[in-house]
Design a protein around this motif. Sequence first.
Motif, PDB file in Angstrom:
ATOM      1  N   ARG A   9       0.889  -1.170   0.000  1.00 47.24           N
ATOM      2  CA  ARG A   9       0.000   0.000   0.000  1.00 47.24           C
ATOM      3  C   ARG A   9       0.922   1.214   0.000  1.00 47.24           C
ATOM      4  NH1 ARG A   9      -5.362   1.241   1.771  1.00 47.24           N
ATOM      5  NH2 ARG A   9      -5.657  -0.879   2.518  1.00 47.24           N
ATOM      6  N   VAL A  10       0.759   2.077  -1.004  1.00 46.14           N
ATOM      7  CA  VAL A  10       1.678   3.209  -1.169  1.00 46.14           C
ATOM      8  C   VAL A  10       0.920   4.528  -1.115  1.00 46.14           C
ATOM      9  CG1 VAL A  10       3.324   1.848  -2.525  1.00 46.14           C
ATOM     10  CG2 VAL A  10       1.527   3.119  -3.711  1.00 46.14           C
ATOM     11  N   PRO A  11       1.617   5.616  -0.725  1.00 42.36           N
ATOM     12  CA  PRO A  11       0.952   6.920  -0.688  1.00 42.36           C
ATOM     13  C   PRO A  11       0.537   7.380  -2.087  1.00 42.36           C
ATOM     14  CG  PRO A  11       3.155   7.029   0.311  1.00 42.36           C
ATOM     15  CD  PRO A  11       2.972   5.654  -0.217  1.00 42.36           C
ATOM     16  N   ASN A  12       1.406   7.122  -3.081  1.00 44.74           N
ATOM     17  CA  ASN A  12       1.109   7.406  -4.490  1.00 44.74           C
ATOM     18  C   ASN A  12       2.118   6.647  -5.343  1.00 44.74           C
ATOM     19  OD1 ASN A  12       3.476   9.144  -5.118  1.00 44.74           O
ATOM     20  ND2 ASN A  12       2.517  10.486  -3.599  1.00 44.74           N
ATOM     21  N   HIS A  13       1.984   6.773  -6.655  1.00 40.91           N
ATOM     22  CA  HIS A  13       2.831   6.004  -7.568  1.00 40.91           C
ATOM     23  C   HIS A  13       4.006   6.792  -8.132  1.00 40.91           C
ATOM     24  CE1 HIS A  13      -1.094   3.691  -8.181  1.00 40.91           C
ATOM     25  NE2 HIS A  13      -0.286   2.878  -7.540  1.00 40.91           N
ATOM     26  N   ASP A  14       4.118   8.085  -7.819  1.00 42.74           N
ATOM     27  CA  ASP A  14       5.098   8.950  -8.489  1.00 42.74           C
ATOM     28  C   ASP A  14       6.531   8.445  -8.360  1.00 42.74           C
ATOM     29  OD1 ASP A  14       2.928  10.503  -9.178  1.00 42.74           O
ATOM     30  OD2 ASP A  14       3.260  11.974  -7.576  1.00 42.74           O
ATOM     31  N   ALA A  15       7.005   8.195  -7.146  1.00 40.77           N
ATOM     32  CA  ALA A  15       8.394   7.770  -6.937  1.00 40.77           C
ATOM     33  C   ALA A  15       8.646   6.404  -7.572  1.00 40.77           C
ATOM     34  CB  ALA A  15       8.714   7.729  -5.446  1.00 40.77           C
ATOM     35  N   THR A 124      -4.620   1.605  -8.844  1.00 40.29           N
ATOM     36  CA  THR A 124      -5.486   2.529  -8.118  1.00 40.29           C
ATOM     37  C   THR A 124      -6.823   1.814  -8.003  1.00 40.29           C
ATOM     38  OG1 THR A 124      -4.330   4.419  -9.057  1.00 40.29           O
ATOM     39  CG2 THR A 124      -6.498   4.836  -8.077  1.00 40.29           C
ATOM     40  N   VAL A 125      -7.164   1.435  -6.772  1.00 39.60           N
ATOM     41  CA  VAL A 125      -8.348   0.613  -6.541  1.00 39.60           C
ATOM     42  C   VAL A 125      -9.455   1.493  -5.980  1.00 39.60           C
ATOM     43  CG1 VAL A 125      -9.255  -1.435  -5.382  1.00 39.60           C
ATOM     44  CG2 VAL A 125      -6.843  -1.361  -6.077  1.00 39.60           C
ATOM     45  N   GLU A 126     -10.612   1.411  -6.633  1.00 41.74           N
ATOM     46  CA  GLU A 126     -11.773   2.223  -6.241  1.00 41.74           C
ATOM     47  C   GLU A 126     -12.068   2.031  -4.755  1.00 41.74           C
ATOM     48  OE1 GLU A 126     -16.148   1.553  -7.636  1.00 41.74           O
ATOM     49  OE2 GLU A 126     -15.083   2.641  -9.229  1.00 41.74           O
ATOM     50  N   ASP A 127     -12.163   3.124  -4.027  1.00 43.39           N
ATOM     51  CA  ASP A 127     -12.475   3.168  -2.598  1.00 43.39           C
ATOM     52  C   ASP A 127     -11.374   2.636  -1.678  1.00 43.39           C
ATOM     53  OD1 ASP A 127     -15.004   4.316  -3.033  1.00 43.39           O
ATOM     54  OD2 ASP A 127     -15.926   2.341  -3.270  1.00 43.39           O
ATOM     55  N   LEU A 128     -10.221   2.203  -2.240  1.00 39.91           N
ATOM     56  CA  LEU A 128      -9.152   1.667  -1.404  1.00 39.91           C
ATOM     57  C   LEU A 128      -7.844   2.442  -1.509  1.00 39.91           C
ATOM     58  CD1 LEU A 128      -9.539  -2.208  -1.839  1.00 39.91           C
ATOM     59  CD2 LEU A 128     -10.380  -0.770   0.025  1.00 39.91           C
ATOM     60  N   GLY A 129      -7.550   3.042  -2.659  1.00 38.43           N
ATOM     61  CA  GLY A 129      -6.328   3.816  -2.788  1.00 38.43           C
ATOM     62  C   GLY A 129      -5.299   3.216  -3.728  1.00 38.43           C
ATOM     63  N   SER A 130      -4.022   3.538  -3.456  1.00 40.35           N
ATOM     64  CA  SER A 130      -2.907   3.190  -4.344  1.00 40.35           C
ATOM     65  C   SER A 130      -2.106   2.013  -3.795  1.00 40.35           C
ATOM     66  CB  SER A 130      -1.968   4.393  -4.494  1.00 40.35           C
ATOM     67  OG  SER A 130      -2.653   5.483  -5.066  1.00 40.35           O
ATOM     68  N   PHE A 131      -1.756   1.123  -4.715  1.00 40.25           N
ATOM     69  CA  PHE A 131      -0.996  -0.074  -4.365  1.00 40.25           C
ATOM     70  C   PHE A 131       0.013  -0.363  -5.466  1.00 40.25           C
ATOM     71  CE2 PHE A 131      -5.106  -0.383  -2.402  1.00 40.25           C
ATOM     72  CZ  PHE A 131      -4.864  -0.910  -1.150  1.00 40.25           C
ATOM     73  N   VAL A 132       1.057  -1.098  -5.090  1.00 39.23           N
ATOM     74  CA  VAL A 132       1.997  -1.635  -6.064  1.00 39.23           C
ATOM     75  C   VAL A 132       2.095  -3.129  -5.792  1.00 39.23           C
ATOM     76  CG1 VAL A 132       4.385  -1.668  -6.875  1.00 39.23           C
ATOM     77  CG2 VAL A 132       3.324   0.501  -6.225  1.00 39.23           C
ATOM     78  N   GLY A 159      12.220   1.085  -3.859  1.00 34.05           N
ATOM     79  CA  GLY A 159      11.928   2.021  -2.774  1.00 34.05           C
ATOM     80  C   GLY A 159      10.649   1.692  -2.031  1.00 34.05           C
ATOM     81  N   LEU A 160      10.152   0.473  -2.208  1.00 36.37           N
ATOM     82  CA  LEU A 160       8.949   0.038  -1.501  1.00 36.37           C
ATOM     83  C   LEU A 160       9.359  -0.434  -0.110  1.00 36.37           C
ATOM     84  CD1 LEU A 160       7.420  -1.899  -4.491  1.00 36.37           C
ATOM     85  CD2 LEU A 160       6.527   0.228  -3.504  1.00 36.37           C
TER      86      LEU A 160
END
Length: 182
Positions: A9-15, A124-132, A159-160
């Motif tokens: 579970r990540v804050p966002n995918h940018d990095a 990007t999962v609906e209602d759950l957020g960002s994941f890798v 960097g995960l």
Amino acid sequence: MFEVEVKYRVPNHDAIRDRLKALNAKFLEHTEETDIYLNSPLRDFAKTDEALRVRVYGDGTVVLTYKGPRIGNVGKTREELSVTANDLDSLLEILRRLDFREVAKVVKRRDIYNYENFTIYLDTVEDLGSFVEVETMVNDKELINRATDEVLQFGDKLGLKREWIEKRTYLELVLERGNERR
């Protein structure tokens, strides 16, 4: 075949995108997927740690997948069997007539990358957020532990952070979220 996967579970995918680009990872595609999970009339998949999923891709492709119980305790390694169908409505009707029932739907947008023997999914999962998700495939059960270590090391390279590891499936997260809303 065994899918060896670790999800973060990540804050966002940018990095992560930046690191993939720096590694010259190959961007494969952007896709949207709707996963319909079903439960068996013969046994409760939540108790047996199995899953039956109908996945509908953005291009209309329909894939029915059985996932066996998880193997190991770090990632989400499972045996998978899949078949492609060409008619979603008929497939769902067959399953309903066999008393399978829909338990949840997971909708996600996904960017897919490849690097060496790894497939990387930025979800990007609906209602759950960002994941890798970082995964590799092995055909021998004896190779699972080594493959899990390799996936974790590659995740480190991206960097995960290991504390970001999410052991629950998207289905489990959606069901938990549904229970919270009640």
